[in-house]
Structures are given as C-alpha cells and as structure tokens.
Scaffold this motif. Structure first.
Motif, PDB file in Angstrom:
ATOM      1  N   LYS A 163      49.441  41.871  43.080  1.00  0.00           N
ATOM      2  CA  LYS A 163      48.086  41.941  42.524  1.00  0.00           C
ATOM      3  C   LYS A 163      47.960  43.106  41.553  1.00  0.00           C
ATOM      4  O   LYS A 163      47.362  42.986  40.476  1.00  0.00           O
ATOM      5  N   TYR A 164      48.516  44.243  41.957  1.00  0.00           N
ATOM      6  CA  TYR A 164      48.402  45.440  41.125  1.00  0.00           C
ATOM      7  C   TYR A 164      49.073  45.232  39.779  1.00  0.00           C
ATOM      8  O   TYR A 164      48.569  45.652  38.738  1.00  0.00           O
ATOM      9  N   GLN A 165      50.209  44.558  39.800  1.00  0.00           N
ATOM     10  CA  GLN A 165      50.915  44.272  38.557  1.00  0.00           C
ATOM     11  C   GLN A 165      50.090  43.362  37.660  1.00  0.00           C
ATOM     12  O   GLN A 165      49.944  43.606  36.446  1.00  0.00           O
ATOM     13  N   LEU A 166      49.514  42.304  38.219  1.00  0.00           N
ATOM     14  CA  LEU A 166      48.731  41.350  37.427  1.00  0.00           C
ATOM     15  C   LEU A 166      47.427  41.979  36.928  1.00  0.00           C
ATOM     16  O   LEU A 166      46.999  41.727  35.794  1.00  0.00           O
ATOM     17  N   LEU A 167      46.795  42.806  37.748  1.00  0.00           N
ATOM     18  CA  LEU A 167      45.568  43.469  37.323  1.00  0.00           C
ATOM     19  C   LEU A 167      45.843  44.469  36.194  1.00  0.00           C
ATOM     20  O   LEU A 167      45.025  44.619  35.277  1.00  0.00           O
ATOM     21  N   THR A 168      46.988  45.143  36.253  1.00  0.00           N
ATOM     22  CA  THR A 168      47.371  46.046  35.164  1.00  0.00           C
ATOM     23  C   THR A 168      47.519  45.283  33.856  1.00  0.00           C
ATOM     24  O   THR A 168      47.063  45.727  32.794  1.00  0.00           O
ATOM     25  N   LEU A 169      48.159  44.117  33.928  1.00  0.00           N
ATOM     26  CA  LEU A 169      48.283  43.279  32.728  1.00  0.00           C
ATOM     27  C   LEU A 169      46.911  42.836  32.236  1.00  0.00           C
ATOM     28  O   LEU A 169      46.654  42.803  31.029  1.00  0.00           O
ATOM     29  N   GLY A 170      46.025  42.478  33.178  1.00  0.00           N
ATOM     30  CA  GLY A 170      44.685  42.058  32.781  1.00  0.00           C
ATOM     31  C   GLY A 170      43.926  43.144  32.048  1.00  0.00           C
ATOM     32  O   GLY A 170      43.180  42.860  31.100  1.00  0.00           O
TER      33      GLY A 170
END
Length: 457
Positions: free
Chosen positions: A303-310
C-alpha cells in the motif's frame, strides 16, 4: 452492489463504537484542538512581531521556530521513550507554559526582537510532543487491525482538517483582537489544551512502557544496543524506507508553499490564493476519508508503495503547471494521497517499532517532512525572487520523479516481529485493553482474508 453481510456490519459497528465512545472520542477532540491551536501560534506570532519589528525580523524568528521544531522533534520523542511519557509530558508542558507566557509578555510590552527569539526557541524545544505520544497510545486502545486503522484514519483526517481551519481561525482572531492579543489568546488556548491532554493521559493510563535491558551480553548484542542508543528509532529495520516518501512530500510542500503566493502575486490573481493553498489539504481530507472506508487487502508495504506513486505522479507534471487551474488540479490530485500516506506510515511504525522507540519514531514522521520543507522553501524562494518560474516548477518535478522512481524500484519489505515483552502488553483489570495485533503481513499474508488475520480467539 452487494449488501454487507452480518459479520461485516458487526465489524463496522465495532469500529464505530470505538471512535464514538470514551476515551477515544475525547482524545480525538483534544488532539484536534491541540493541532489547530498550535498551527495558529506561528501565524499570529509572525504578524504580531511584524507589527512591532517589521517582516524581516519577524520572519527570522518564525524561521528559527520552524527549524527547531523540525530538527528537535525526535529528541523530544526520545526523552519520552527513555524517561516515561507521563513524567516528561508534565515537565515539558510546565516549562513550555512558562516560556509561552514570557513570549506573550515580550510581544505585549514590545521587548527587542532578539530577546523574543531565544524565548520562542526555548518554548519550542520544551514543547511536549503530544501528537506522537497520542499516536503511540492508539495501539493500546484498539483490539484489532480494523480498529487501529480506523482510529489512525480519524486522527489523520482531523489533523488535515485542522490545517484547513487554523488559518481561518487565525484570521478571525486577528481581525477581532489584533495581532498581539491574538497570539496571547492562541498561547492560552494551547496551554489549556495541553493540560486537558495530560489529565486525560493520566486518567486512561496512556503512555509508553520503558524498555527493560536485555540479558544478552554478546558483542553483537552490545553493538546493536549501542546503535539503538545513538540512532534511536532510525536504527529500527525498515524505518528509513518509511521516511523516504515523506521526505519527497516535504520537498513538494515546502516548494509550493512559497511558489504559490509568489506566482499568484506576479500573475495579479489574488483570488486564486485561497483555493491553491487549500487544494492539497482539501484533497487530503477527502483521500483520508476514502482510505478509511475502502477495503484494501494489500499488505502495508505494498500500500505504501502504491500511495507514494499516487502522490508523486501528479507532482511529476508540475513542470507544465503555468496555468493556475492546472496547478490547483495537480495539487488537489496529489493531496488525495497525503493523508493515506501518513495513515499508512503510522500503521507501519506501529507494526515495526517497540515501546522503547515508538514515540520517537512517530516524531520522525513530522520531522522528515518539515526538514526538506524548510530547505526547499529557501531554494524555491530564491528562484521565485528572480521570476524563474519554469526552473522552480522543474525542480519540484525532479523531486517528485525521484520519489516515484524510488517507489517503483523498492521491493516489498519484511520486518521482524516485535519482541513480545515490549510490543504487546498483558491486559489486566486496571489497565486499558492491550493491542493484540498480528505480526506485520508479508506478501503471502496480504492475500489472506482479513478475518484470517484477526488474532482474537
């Protein structure tokens, strides 16, 4: 749309019951008031000093206040971890109240600005880290992952809402009382809220448990303890990976906080100032609510990785944002992921740290955004002064691109389970319910249903 099943409804009611009943309801209210009043303080301080000494000297005092907060927050958190939360919060709150009173006197009686500066720095150094102490206590009031996510989500959404309300409250107070009396009123409110938190913390037995020394005397054990002594929470495995996206976020925040008003002034479009400055926070409130209500089965690191991309992908388009409507849109889109990133960061800290470093670890979340915030504000301010708007926007784009690249290259992290003696507490009739959380999930566990990860019997 499928209707929620009976177990789902029971779980939602279980979570809502935690948020709407004491002590969580009262603690969330106190936290909201504390953050709002603390955000009003620097605004009223700047204008009060500017009224007597001019903006240059006022900005010097305000800048010193900001950098002291950023660099010394982890140190204050470490004091709570080392010597106990209740004792240190009481001592620090008392000292802060004394120095805030002296700052108010210096403003009211118009002492020389160079006497106000050390008083402001001393008040900041001694200020109790209420946010970090409170976030470290949520795990003692939650009984499972769903409740912990809900309370962290509510906490972060209210914090972002406070950032929207604080400038409005400061403006109204200044209009009614004037800058000097507005600062005095804000200081009195902050002291009052601090006292309320200390009373609530002692009543509900909130705070951290001091770590017990290990009996292992081997050299590797001594080396690890020596590293933890000097690095504190930064020595926790995975802590650096948690902080990196927040550093990128701080760069974008610091740059846009200077770029937006300067660019708007150059464009003679002052009516855009409010919407542009509030765009990120409004997006953060919406994103935090969505994150809290949506079911997302991925592991915390994924989740943290995807939220960073977002967050970083809209920011990588800032080099195109000369039109004000596009700048507002990109800031809003990036803001949708700000509060979820903070929520996820706090959940990761809960999962990876133990009680001997937890308060300090939570202070690093704010410090890791504040430090690059101040540095990037200086860089963008220099570019804005020479009207190099394209270079300023490209600089922010490069920061966001670096964050996006780091998120794409990062692999899922696995963290060792916390030691049983410090990560979990045995529940008793006199203590609040202990947080009974499962070990941090890896990729295989992330695919399992939420019910399978519930540690309750």
């Amino acid at each position: 749309m499928t209707r929620p099943t009976a177990p789902d409804r029971t779980e939602h009611l279980h979570v809502l019951r935690l948020l709407t009943r004491p002590p969580v309801r009262g603690l969330l209210t106190i936290a909201f008031l504390a953050r709002t009043t603390s955000a009003v303080l620097p605004i009223t301080l700047l204008l009060a000093l500017a009224q007597s000494h001019g903006y240059t000297r006022a900005a010097l005092v305000s800048g010193g206040y900001t950098f002291v907060i950023a660099f010394c927050a982890p140190l204050r958190g470490r004091l709570l971890d080392r010597f106990g939360a209740h004792r240190m919060l009481t001592v620090m709150g008392t000292v802060t109240a004394l120095f805030l009173g002296l700052v108010a006197c210096s403003i009211e009686f118009r002492w020389p600005w160079w006497t106000t500066l050390p008083l402001v720095i001393a008040a900041t150094l001694s200020s109790p880290p209420l946010n970090a102490a409170l976030r470290s206590s949520w795990r003692h009031l939650a009984t499972d992952e769903a409740q912990l996510k809900a309370v962290h989500s509510a906490d972060s959404v209210l914090e972002e809402a406070g950032f929207v309300l604080a400038p409005l409250a400061a403006g109204v107070t200044i209009a009614l009382l004037g800058p000097r009396h507005a600062y005095e009123a804000a200081a009195a409110c902050f002291i009052t809220v601090t006292v309320l938190y200390l009373v609530a913390a002692r009543r509900h037995q909130l705070g951290t448990t001091r770590a017990t020394p290990s009996s292992n005397t081997s050299r590797p054990g001594r080396d690890r303890r020596r590293s933890r002594r000097w690095l504190g929470a930064l020595a926790v495995p995975g802590m650096t990976a948690i902080l990196l996206p927040l550093l990128v976020m701080g760069c974008v925040f610091g740059g846009t906080s200077v770029l937006v008003p300067a660019y708007i002034q150059q464009q003679h479009a002052t009516f855009w100032l409010g919407p542009l400055l509030a765009a990120t926070s409004i997006g953060g409130v919406i994103g935090g609510i969505l994150y809290a209500t949506l079911e997302w089965k991925a592991g915390l690191w994924r989740k943290y990785q995807l939220l960073t991309l977002g967050f970083t992908l809209p920011a990588t388009l800032l080099f195109l944002a000369r039109p004000l409507w596009l700048l507002a849109s990109l800031l809003f889109l990036a803001g949708l992921f700000v509060t979820p990133l903070f929520i996820n960061a706090f959940l990761l800290i809960d999962a990876t740290t133990t009680d001997d470093t937890r308060v300090e670890a939570n202070t690093w979340v704010g410090a890791s955004t504040d430090i690059p915030n101040g540095i990037m504000a200086v860089i963008i301010g220099t570019l804005a002064e020479h009207h190099r708007w394209d270079t300023a926007l490209l600089t922010l784009t490069c920061c966001a691109a670096a964050g996006a690249t780091g998120a794409l290259l990062a692999s899922a992290h696995r963290t060792p389970p916390a030691p049983a003696g410090t990560a979990r507490h045995a529940a008793s009739s006199s203590d609040p319910p202990a947080a009974r959380l499962p070990d941090p999930p890896d990729n295989a566990q992330a695919a399992a249903p939420a019910a399978a990860m519930d540690p309750r019997p």
